[in-house]
Design a protein around this motif. Structure first.
Motif, PDB file in Angstrom:
ATOM      1  N   GLU A  33       0.839  -1.189   0.000  1.00 20.58           N
ATOM      2  CA  GLU A  33       0.000   0.000   0.000  1.00 20.58           C
ATOM      3  C   GLU A  33       0.879   1.244   0.000  1.00 20.58           C
ATOM      4  O   GLU A  33       1.987   1.246   0.535  1.00 20.58           O
ATOM      5  N   ALA A  34       0.383   2.298  -0.609  1.00 18.27           N
ATOM      6  CA  ALA A  34       1.138   3.548  -0.665  1.00 18.27           C
ATOM      7  C   ALA A  34       1.479   4.026   0.740  1.00 18.27           C
ATOM      8  O   ALA A  34       0.640   4.027   1.627  1.00 18.27           O
ATOM      9  N   GLY A  35       2.739   4.416   0.936  1.00 18.97           N
ATOM     10  CA  GLY A  35       3.189   4.951   2.220  1.00 18.97           C
ATOM     11  C   GLY A  35       3.645   3.899   3.216  1.00 18.97           C
ATOM     12  O   GLY A  35       3.937   4.234   4.370  1.00 18.97           O
ATOM     13  N   THR A  36       3.757   2.646   2.792  1.00 21.08           N
ATOM     14  CA  THR A  36       4.201   1.584   3.699  1.00 21.08           C
ATOM     15  C   THR A  36       5.640   1.834   4.158  1.00 21.08           C
ATOM     16  O   THR A  36       6.523   2.105   3.336  1.00 21.08           O
ATOM     17  N   LEU A  37       5.871   1.763   5.478  1.00 21.61           N
ATOM     18  CA  LEU A  37       7.222   1.879   6.022  1.00 21.61           C
ATOM     19  C   LEU A  37       7.942   0.554   5.864  1.00 21.61           C
ATOM     20  O   LEU A  37       7.427  -0.503   6.223  1.00 21.61           O
ATOM     21  N   VAL A  38       9.166   0.619   5.342  1.00 29.30           N
ATOM     22  CA  VAL A  38       9.966  -0.584   5.128  1.00 29.30           C
ATOM     23  C   VAL A  38      11.346  -0.351   5.729  1.00 29.30           C
ATOM     24  O   VAL A  38      12.031   0.617   5.361  1.00 29.30           O
ATOM     25  N   LYS A  39      11.767  -1.213   6.644  1.00 29.69           N
ATOM     26  CA  LYS A  39      13.111  -1.117   7.215  1.00 29.69           C
ATOM     27  C   LYS A  39      14.142  -1.470   6.145  1.00 29.69           C
ATOM     28  O   LYS A  39      13.956  -2.403   5.358  1.00 29.69           O
ATOM     29  N   ILE A  40      15.217  -0.716   6.109  1.00 28.34           N
ATOM     30  CA  ILE A  40      16.272  -0.972   5.134  1.00 28.34           C
ATOM     31  C   ILE A  40      16.719  -2.432   5.227  1.00 28.34           C
ATOM     32  O   ILE A  40      16.903  -2.975   6.314  1.00 28.34           O
ATOM     33  N   ILE A 110       8.242   3.927   2.011  1.00 29.59           N
ATOM     34  CA  ILE A 110       9.159   4.820   2.713  1.00 29.59           C
ATOM     35  C   ILE A 110      10.194   3.943   3.393  1.00 29.59           C
ATOM     36  O   ILE A 110       9.880   3.194   4.327  1.00 29.59           O
ATOM     37  N   VAL A 111      11.430   4.009   2.889  1.00 29.35           N
ATOM     38  CA  VAL A 111      12.511   3.193   3.424  1.00 29.35           C
ATOM     39  C   VAL A 111      13.122   3.920   4.619  1.00 29.35           C
ATOM     40  O   VAL A 111      13.501   5.093   4.516  1.00 29.35           O
ATOM     41  N   VAL A 112      13.185   3.235   5.744  1.00 28.62           N
ATOM     42  CA  VAL A 112      13.670   3.860   6.984  1.00 28.62           C
ATOM     43  C   VAL A 112      14.824   3.048   7.554  1.00 28.62           C
ATOM     44  O   VAL A 112      14.956   1.847   7.299  1.00 28.62           O
ATOM     45  N   TYR A 263      15.832  10.746   8.373  1.00 31.29           N
ATOM     46  CA  TYR A 263      14.840   9.737   8.753  1.00 31.29           C
ATOM     47  C   TYR A 263      15.295   8.968   9.980  1.00 31.29           C
ATOM     48  O   TYR A 263      16.489   8.715  10.156  1.00 31.29           O
ATOM     49  N   ASN A 264      14.320   8.603  10.813  1.00 24.23           N
ATOM     50  CA  ASN A 264      14.546   7.559  11.801  1.00 24.23           C
ATOM     51  C   ASN A 264      13.680   6.362  11.427  1.00 24.23           C
ATOM     52  O   ASN A 264      13.137   6.314  10.311  1.00 24.23           O
ATOM     53  N   ASP A 265      13.542   5.401  12.324  1.00 27.80           N
ATOM     54  CA  ASP A 265      12.809   4.178  11.985  1.00 27.80           C
ATOM     55  C   ASP A 265      11.306   4.386  11.875  1.00 27.80           C
ATOM     56  O   ASP A 265      10.584   3.458  11.494  1.00 27.80           O
ATOM     57  N   LYS A 266      10.821   5.592  12.153  1.00 29.54           N
ATOM     58  CA  LYS A 266       9.386   5.878  12.054  1.00 29.54           C
ATOM     59  C   LYS A 266       9.046   6.782  10.874  1.00 29.54           C
ATOM     60  O   LYS A 266       7.886   7.073  10.627  1.00 29.54           O
ATOM     61  N   GLY A 267      10.076   7.262  10.164  1.00 29.36           N
ATOM     62  CA  GLY A 267       9.827   8.120   9.019  1.00 29.36           C
ATOM     63  C   GLY A 267      10.653   9.395   9.077  1.00 29.36           C
ATOM     64  O   GLY A 267      11.637   9.489   9.819  1.00 29.36           O
ATOM     65  N   ASP A 296      23.795  10.509  10.185  1.00 33.18           N
ATOM     66  CA  ASP A 296      24.799  10.220   9.169  1.00 33.18           C
ATOM     67  C   ASP A 296      24.540  11.171   8.002  1.00 33.18           C
ATOM     68  O   ASP A 296      23.513  11.042   7.319  1.00 33.18           O
ATOM     69  N   PRO A 297      25.449  12.129   7.739  1.00 35.67           N
ATOM     70  CA  PRO A 297      25.166  13.122   6.698  1.00 35.67           C
ATOM     71  C   PRO A 297      25.239  12.574   5.284  1.00 35.67           C
ATOM     72  O   PRO A 297      24.864  13.266   4.340  1.00 35.67           O
ATOM     73  N   GLU A 298      25.711  11.346   5.115  1.00 37.21           N
ATOM     74  CA  GLU A 298      25.763  10.748   3.786  1.00 37.21           C
ATOM     75  C   GLU A 298      24.438  10.087   3.415  1.00 37.21           C
ATOM     76  O   GLU A 298      24.050  10.066   2.245  1.00 37.21           O
ATOM     77  N   THR A 299      23.757   9.526   4.402  1.00 37.80           N
ATOM     78  CA  THR A 299      22.512   8.796   4.124  1.00 37.80           C
ATOM     79  C   THR A 299      21.265   9.480   4.668  1.00 37.80           C
ATOM     80  O   THR A 299      20.158   9.201   4.204  1.00 37.80           O
ATOM     81  N   GLY A 300      21.422  10.348   5.679  1.00 40.70           N
ATOM     82  CA  GLY A 300      20.266  10.956   6.327  1.00 40.70           C
ATOM     83  C   GLY A 300      19.706  10.117   7.466  1.00 40.70           C
ATOM     84  O   GLY A 300      18.736  10.520   8.115  1.00 40.70           O
ATOM     85  N   ALA A 301      20.304   8.982   7.752  1.00 41.86           N
ATOM     86  CA  ALA A 301      19.805   8.102   8.815  1.00 41.86           C
ATOM     87  C   ALA A 301      20.164   8.647  10.192  1.00 41.86           C
ATOM     88  O   ALA A 301      21.298   9.067  10.429  1.00 41.86           O
ATOM     89  N   ILE A 302      19.184   8.638  11.089  1.00 40.03           N
ATOM     90  CA  ILE A 302      19.451   8.957  12.492  1.00 40.03           C
ATOM     91  C   ILE A 302      19.973   7.692  13.165  1.00 40.03           C
ATOM     92  O   ILE A 302      19.267   6.700  13.271  1.00 40.03           O
ATOM     93  N   GLU A 303      21.220   7.747  13.584  1.00 34.86           N
ATOM     94  CA  GLU A 303      21.876   6.574  14.157  1.00 34.86           C
ATOM     95  C   GLU A 303      21.860   6.571  15.678  1.00 34.86           C
ATOM     96  O   GLU A 303      22.073   5.521  16.296  1.00 34.86           O
ATOM     97  N   GLY A 304      21.627   7.726  16.281  1.00 37.60           N
ATOM     98  CA  GLY A 304      21.601   7.808  17.739  1.00 37.60           C
ATOM     99  C   GLY A 304      20.653   8.891  18.210  1.00 37.60           C
ATOM    100  O   GLY A 304      20.342   9.829  17.465  1.00 37.60           O
ATOM    101  N   GLU A 305      20.174   8.743  19.432  1.00 38.66           N
ATOM    102  CA  GLU A 305      19.286   9.734  20.039  1.00 38.66           C
ATOM    103  C   GLU A 305      19.686   9.922  21.488  1.00 38.66           C
ATOM    104  O   GLU A 305      19.757   8.954  22.251  1.00 38.66           O
ATOM    105  N   ILE A 306      19.971  11.172  21.855  1.00 45.16           N
ATOM    106  CA  ILE A 306      20.409  11.506  23.209  1.00 45.16           C
ATOM    107  C   ILE A 306      19.255  12.166  23.950  1.00 45.16           C
ATOM    108  O   ILE A 306      18.769  13.219  23.540  1.00 45.16           O
TER     109      ILE A 306
END
Length: 352
Positions: A33-40, A110-112, A263-267, A296-306
């Motif tokens: 379905e349109a807008g489905t979240l998919v983990k990399i 949406i790949v997260v 992006y983080n794992d929720k979008g 990560d400035p190369e991919t846009g992935a949020i790798e950590g949260e403080i």
């Protein structure tokens, strides 16, 4: 039942039945379905609903973002492997060829990234900070002089947006330049012997001599809507505008040369604010939250949260947010403060 009501009911049911049949016969994606979240890295089936009037066809061509994934001459599903997909919204298409005609179906995913690592904090030391400084940008130079950009939220002389040099140990303002009242100071960074400072909605940035604070240039924004945070990775400037994007600017001309979505794992994650570049990653405040994310400035992935909730006991309202990250590279020390905070904190991260 009233005859008129009965007829209307039958008519509505007939229209609904026709719409259902029309939808069933339309060439479309059944999954995803349109807008489905998919983990990399996940694999997902691409299943199609074929038009009822098409009994045979020549081929179906599946694509993602215009790049062909597979060709089929039957209706068996195709498996999409997202291992190498870029984060964010990816457009899926399927082109059906039959009898010299073509139909196209679309969907998107949406790949997260995976969930980020979680950190809390430990306060190592605290230092005085001007409680009238509406902090928008913060950075150390190689001599541990703290450079600070402030907005004009408070009243009086201290309410003017400013560029400052600060002795972080005492909180003393060593040097200060006030901006014209029409400008709201935002993020800043250091590039060699220059200070680069953003303004908020005025769509202009200023360049100063690092030692004298003499203005030596200015530049207009490009696609980015506003000026929020700014940092320097040694090759390019990285800018936020309050959205989910990080923009890359040429370090000499300050022209925008591209962007990534965060992006983080929720979008997508928006409200990205003050920035600091540390060991290949971008540390960013999230506006109105006592949270810093590691991007990560190369991919846009949020790798950590403080999670910094509770670090400043005197926090009062929305004009009192966490909004200042500075890294002492020589001493490998991380400092944070906020708008109108009376403290500057040296902290260490504690992985949960």
């Amino acid at each position: 039942m009233n005859k008129l009501i009965y007829c209307a009911t039958v008519l509505i049911a007939f229209i609904a039945s026709c719409n259902t049949q029309k939808q069933a016969s339309k060439f479309r994606f059944a999954t995803p379905e349109a807008g489905t979240l998919v983990k990399i890295g996940e694999s997902i089936p691409l299943k199609l609903v074929f038009p009822s009037e098409v009994s045979t066809f020549d081929s179906v061509v599946y694509a993602m973002d215009g790049e062909v994934l597979a060709r089929r001459t039957d209706s068996t599903p195709v498996t999409l492997d997202t291992e190498k997909a870029a984060f964010g919204s990816r457009t899926l298409s399927a082109k059906l060829y039959y009898g010299g005609e073509e139909q196209v179906a679309y969907s998107n995913i949406i790949v997260v990234p995976p969930p980020p690592k979680r950190y809390s904090f430990k306060i190592i030391n605290e230092y005085p900070h001007d409680p009238k400084a509406y902090t928008q940008g913060l950075e150390f130079d190689e001599n541990n002089i703290l450079y600070e950009s402030t907005g004009n939220e408070s009243s009086g002389q201290n309410g003017k947006s400013s560029l400052r040099k600060v002795d972080y140990r005492t909180g003393e303002v060593i040097q200060r330049l006030d901006l014209d009242d029409r400008y709201f100071g935002e993020g800043l960074t250091l590039v060699g012997d220059k200070v680069v400072q953003l303004t908020w909605r005025e769509k202009v940035g200023f360049v100063y001599n690092k030692n004298t604070f003499a203005k030596i240039g200015e530049f207009a924004y490009g696609q980015s809507a506003e000026g929020w945070g700014l940092c320097y990775d040694g090759n390019r400037l990285i800018k936020s505008d309050g959205s989910s994007r990080l923009y890359f600017l040429n370090k000499d001309t300050y022209a925008e040369e591209g962007f990534i979505e965060v992006y983080n794992d929720k979008g997508p994650v928006d409200s990205i604010n003050e920035l600091e570049y540390i060991d290949g990653k971008v540390y960013a405040n999230i506006y109105t939250k006592d949270i810093i994310v590691i991007i990560d400035p190369e991919t846009g992935a949020i790798e950590g949260e403080i999670n910094l909730i509770g670090i400043y006991a005197d926090k009062k309202d929305h004009n009192n947010e966490l909004n200042g990250i500075a890294y002492d590279r020589r001493g490998d020390r991380l400092f944070i403060t906020g708008k109108l905070w009376s403290k500057l904190y040296h902290i260490e991260l504690v992985e949960r």
